[in-house]
Design an enzyme around this catalytic site. Sequence first.
Site, short mmCIF file in Angstrom:
data_model
loop_
_atom_site.label_atom_id
_atom_site.label_comp_id
_atom_site.label_asym_id
_atom_site.label_seq_id
_atom_site.Cartn_x
_atom_site.Cartn_y
_atom_site.Cartn_z
N VAL A 55 16.01 25.17 -7.90
CA VAL A 55 14.81 24.96 -7.56
C VAL A 55 14.73 23.78 -7.76
O VAL A 55 14.03 22.20 -7.31
CB VAL A 55 13.82 25.33 -8.70
CG1 VAL A 55 12.47 24.56 -8.46
CG2 VAL A 55 13.62 26.52 -7.76
N CYS A 56 15.88 22.78 -8.69
CA CYS A 56 15.39 21.26 -9.21
C CYS A 56 16.00 20.83 -8.13
O CYS A 56 15.86 19.38 -7.46
CB CYS A 56 16.38 21.18 -10.31
SG CYS A 56 15.67 21.57 -12.22
N THR A 57 17.50 21.10 -7.37
CA THR A 57 17.72 20.40 -6.30
C THR A 57 16.82 20.94 -5.18
O THR A 57 16.50 19.28 -4.13
CB THR A 57 18.99 21.21 -5.64
OG1 THR A 57 19.52 21.49 -6.66
CG2 THR A 57 19.12 21.02 -4.45
#
Length: 163
Positions: A55-57
């Site tokens: 999700v961060c990516t």
Amino acid sequence: MASGPQLGSAAPDFTLPGGVLSGSGETFERADYRLTSARGRSVVLAFYPGDNTTVCTKQLCSYSSGMEAFEGLDADVWGISPQGVDSHESFARAFNLRMPLLADEGREIAKAYGVSAPGIGVRRAVFLIGPDGILRWKHVALLGATFQSLDTLTDRLSGIKEA
């Protein structure tokens, strides 16, 4: 749980080590980032749990691909997570991320903003800080499986710019 800064109050100042890919993407320029040095421009502080996580990516790639929209609103975007600058450099290079990534290894800044969480480290959160250093908008995710979209942030920022 600490609630962090309230809307309409001064955003807690900080200085963190970090770095950003150069325009050509060849060099990773390391520097210390101080919030008060960004006065005169809006700042999007994007706290995220970790480099190279799914999700961060997606979140940071979305913001990176929208850098022109942020620039058009006189806004800087800073990603902040607990990993060190070396980790940030490899993450930025792997995905060609074009915003500075800051290392909050002791999570002091996450604590100051009320987004440090036992077990998961840092909650996914976004703080929009006006050119005057005042907190204008924030979103703190409870679970962090989703993130605030580029459109949401640019809408909120255009409201700050017009205010």
